[in-house]
Design a protein around this motif. Sequence first.
Motif, mmCIF file in Angstrom:
data_model
loop_
_atom_site.group_PDB
_atom_site.id
_atom_site.type_symbol
_atom_site.label_atom_id
_atom_site.label_comp_id
_atom_site.label_asym_id
_atom_site.label_seq_id
_atom_site.Cartn_x
_atom_site.Cartn_y
_atom_site.Cartn_z
ATOM 1 N N ILE A 167 0.865 -1.169 0.000
ATOM 2 C CA ILE A 167 0.000 0.000 0.000
ATOM 3 C C ILE A 167 0.907 1.225 0.000
ATOM 4 C CG2 ILE A 167 -1.784 1.297 1.229
ATOM 5 C CD1 ILE A 167 -2.582 -1.416 2.545
ATOM 6 N N LEU A 168 0.744 2.054 -1.005
ATOM 7 C CA LEU A 168 1.530 3.278 -1.141
ATOM 8 C C LEU A 168 0.661 4.453 -0.712
ATOM 9 C CD1 LEU A 168 4.182 4.612 -2.240
ATOM 10 C CD2 LEU A 168 2.924 4.911 -4.377
ATOM 11 N N HIS A 169 1.045 5.100 0.374
ATOM 12 C CA HIS A 169 0.270 6.229 0.901
ATOM 13 C C HIS A 169 0.866 7.527 0.383
ATOM 14 C CE1 HIS A 169 -0.941 8.971 4.361
ATOM 15 N NE2 HIS A 169 -2.051 8.670 3.734
ATOM 16 N N SER A 170 0.050 8.260 -0.357
ATOM 17 C CA SER A 170 0.470 9.515 -0.971
ATOM 18 C C SER A 170 -0.527 10.601 -0.577
ATOM 19 C CB SER A 170 0.534 9.340 -2.488
ATOM 20 O OG SER A 170 0.880 10.531 -3.125
ATOM 21 N N PRO A 171 -0.407 11.124 0.647
ATOM 22 C CA PRO A 171 -1.425 12.059 1.141
ATOM 23 C C PRO A 171 -1.507 13.369 0.378
ATOM 24 C CG PRO A 171 0.443 12.010 2.632
ATOM 25 C CD PRO A 171 0.663 10.919 1.608
ATOM 26 N N VAL A 206 0.780 -2.471 -6.774
ATOM 27 C CA VAL A 206 0.868 -1.406 -5.768
ATOM 28 C C VAL A 206 -0.500 -0.732 -5.628
ATOM 29 C CG1 VAL A 206 1.979 0.782 -5.163
ATOM 30 C CG2 VAL A 206 3.314 -1.029 -6.260
ATOM 31 N N GLU A 207 -1.055 -0.816 -4.417
ATOM 32 C CA GLU A 207 -2.314 -0.136 -4.119
ATOM 33 C C GLU A 207 -1.994 1.298 -3.727
ATOM 34 O OE1 GLU A 207 -5.019 -2.311 -1.392
ATOM 35 O OE2 GLU A 207 -3.523 -3.903 -1.533
ATOM 36 N N LYS A 208 -2.461 2.233 -4.501
ATOM 37 C CA LYS A 208 -2.215 3.650 -4.199
ATOM 38 C C LYS A 208 -3.354 4.172 -3.331
ATOM 39 C CE LYS A 208 -1.498 4.184 -8.636
ATOM 40 N NZ LYS A 208 -1.330 4.715 -9.968
ATOM 41 N N PHE A 209 -2.985 4.882 -2.277
ATOM 42 C CA PHE A 209 -3.985 5.435 -1.360
ATOM 43 C C PHE A 209 -3.700 6.915 -1.170
ATOM 44 C CE2 PHE A 209 -6.314 6.192 2.494
ATOM 45 C CZ PHE A 209 -7.472 5.462 2.276
ATOM 46 N N LEU A 210 -4.635 7.757 -1.606
ATOM 47 C CA LEU A 210 -4.442 9.205 -1.597
ATOM 48 C C LEU A 210 -5.425 9.874 -0.640
ATOM 49 C CD1 LEU A 210 -3.460 8.107 -4.473
ATOM 50 C CD2 LEU A 210 -3.643 10.467 -5.156
#
Length: 132
Positions: free
Chosen positions: A87-91, A110-114
Amino acid sequence: MNFYIASSFKNIDNVRYISEQLKAAGHNQTYDWTKHDRAASFDELKEIGQKEKEAVMKSDVVIVLLPAGKGSHIELGIALGLNKRIILHSPRGEVNDFSETSTFYHLAEVEKFLADKDELVNFILEKNPAPN
């Protein structure tokens, strides 16, 4: 669930916050690099690198918090090679900024989480309820 959080020292407060939330829900952090200062010798670098590599290997999920450091990208590569859930956290949405992004951020694995860190914790816990 066993988890590892990769990031940079710039993100140390967020790493600690997210790990505490996941541990409070009954999950296991495979290694907490935030408990140590920056390495001051090559021997320390080697020891930390070994612990971080083993932590990624033992994890069910690897969470990468942006902005991430050099080591985080190597940990991302290890996780990709081992077919770990990532999980890639890109706030701040930097994952979608062409000048800041990486090719590896956009792989299907890659699961992107914004969103913010609380929404990230909720997202992870929804998919990984507390163990019995």
